[in-house]
Every structure is written in structure tokens, then in C-alpha cells.
Motif scaffolding. Structure first.
Motif, PDB file in Angstrom:
ATOM      1  N   MET A   1       9.496  -2.316 -12.198  1.00  0.00           N
ATOM      2  CA  MET A   1       9.047  -3.280 -11.232  1.00  0.00           C
ATOM      3  C   MET A   1      10.077  -4.381 -11.022  1.00  0.00           C
ATOM      4  O   MET A   1      10.109  -5.002  -9.982  1.00  0.00           O
ATOM      5  CB  MET A   1       7.710  -3.861 -11.694  1.00  0.00           C
ATOM      6  CG  MET A   1       6.993  -4.615 -10.633  1.00  0.00           C
ATOM      7  SD  MET A   1       6.292  -3.438  -9.498  1.00  0.00           S
ATOM      8  CE  MET A   1       4.965  -4.337  -8.849  1.00  0.00           C
ATOM      9  N   ALA A   2      10.934  -4.659 -12.020  1.00  0.00           N
ATOM     10  CA  ALA A   2      11.919  -5.734 -11.891  1.00  0.00           C
ATOM     11  C   ALA A   2      13.005  -5.391 -10.885  1.00  0.00           C
ATOM     12  O   ALA A   2      13.436  -6.241 -10.108  1.00  0.00           O
ATOM     13  CB  ALA A   2      12.543  -6.050 -13.242  1.00  0.00           C
ATOM     14  N   VAL A   3      13.460  -4.126 -10.909  1.00  0.00           N
ATOM     15  CA  VAL A   3      14.489  -3.706  -9.959  1.00  0.00           C
ATOM     16  C   VAL A   3      13.896  -3.770  -8.560  1.00  0.00           C
ATOM     17  O   VAL A   3      12.792  -3.308  -8.308  1.00  0.00           O
ATOM     18  CB  VAL A   3      15.001  -2.286 -10.294  1.00  0.00           C
ATOM     19  CG1 VAL A   3      15.921  -1.776  -9.204  1.00  0.00           C
ATOM     20  CG2 VAL A   3      15.710  -2.287 -11.644  1.00  0.00           C
ATOM     21  N   GLY A   4      14.631  -4.405  -7.657  1.00  0.00           N
ATOM     22  CA  GLY A   4      14.162  -4.567  -6.289  1.00  0.00           C
ATOM     23  C   GLY A   4      13.587  -5.949  -6.012  1.00  0.00           C
ATOM     24  O   GLY A   4      13.421  -6.332  -4.859  1.00  0.00           O
ATOM     25  N   LEU A   5      13.286  -6.702  -7.072  1.00  0.00           N
ATOM     26  CA  LEU A   5      12.794  -8.067  -6.881  1.00  0.00           C
ATOM     27  C   LEU A   5      13.931  -8.987  -6.456  1.00  0.00           C
ATOM     28  O   LEU A   5      15.102  -8.702  -6.695  1.00  0.00           O
ATOM     29  CB  LEU A   5      12.212  -8.627  -8.183  1.00  0.00           C
ATOM     30  CG  LEU A   5      10.889  -8.086  -8.684  1.00  0.00           C
ATOM     31  CD1 LEU A   5      10.535  -8.732 -10.018  1.00  0.00           C
ATOM     32  CD2 LEU A   5       9.789  -8.327  -7.669  1.00  0.00           C
ATOM     33  N   ALA A   6      13.581 -10.109  -5.886  1.00  0.00           N
ATOM     34  CA  ALA A   6      14.565 -11.151  -5.620  1.00  0.00           C
ATOM     35  C   ALA A   6      14.907 -11.808  -6.957  1.00  0.00           C
ATOM     36  O   ALA A   6      14.073 -11.881  -7.864  1.00  0.00           O
ATOM     37  CB  ALA A   6      14.003 -12.182  -4.651  1.00  0.00           C
ATOM     38  N   GLU A   7      16.153 -12.279  -7.077  1.00  0.00           N
ATOM     39  CA  GLU A   7      16.606 -12.904  -8.315  1.00  0.00           C
ATOM     40  C   GLU A   7      15.655 -14.008  -8.785  1.00  0.00           C
ATOM     41  O   GLU A   7      15.271 -14.057  -9.960  1.00  0.00           O
ATOM     42  CB  GLU A   7      18.008 -13.471  -8.106  1.00  0.00           C
ATOM     43  CG  GLU A   7      18.555 -14.209  -9.295  1.00  0.00           C
ATOM     44  CD  GLU A   7      19.902 -14.839  -9.018  1.00  0.00           C
ATOM     45  OE1 GLU A   7      20.342 -15.622  -9.867  1.00  0.00           O
ATOM     46  OE2 GLU A   7      20.524 -14.571  -7.962  1.00  0.00           O
TER      47      GLU A   7
END
Length: 74
Positions: A1-7
Motif C-alpha cells: 500500500m505504501a508504493v504509489g502513495l505521495a511522499e
């Protein structure tokens, strides 16, 4: 879920979980500011106070480096 989030979203999520982060900016095809990798990988355990290494896209295209010897790369 972390990959693809905004920084910023990921930083907020890590802070809520009591984790630190180390950010590296990398050339990637994803939009600038998008998380492209995390270490430890998603689903792996990390102790409270641990540090997650995060790669964030600069939005710059990935390009091949020229051959430093001046030779033909084909």
C-alpha cells in the motif's frame, strides 16, 4: 500500500506508526513525489522506532548511461 502513495502521505503514515524514514530521490516514470520502493518491503515487520528507506520519484525519465570507455554498447 505504501508504493504509489505521495511522499507526504507516507511520511504521515510512518509517523503515526512510530517509525522514521530515510528518503532517496530517484529517476522514475512515476509522477514526481510518488513513492516507488520501500525497505523493508511492505508486509515485513519493523520495530517501533525503526527506519524505513523510501525511494521517491523525481519524475525524470530513466535514461541509459553512455559507455564510459567510448566503445559501442551494441
Amino acid at each position: 500500500m505504501a508504493v504509489g502513495l505521495a511522499e507526504e502521505e507516507l511520511r504521515n503514515a510512518l509517523t503515526r506508526r512510530g517509525l522514521g524514514w530515510e528518503i532517496v530521490y530517484v529517476a522514475a516514470t512515476e509522477p514526481p513525489g510518488t513513492v516507488v520502493t520501500v525497505d523493508p518491503a511492505e508486509g515485513e515487520r519493523i520495530e517501533t522506532g525503526g527506519v524505513v528507506k523510501v525511494s521517491v520519484s523525481t519524475g525524470e525519465p530513466v535514461t541509459a548511461s553512455p559507455d564510459p570507455t567510448g566503445g559501442d554498447t551494441d
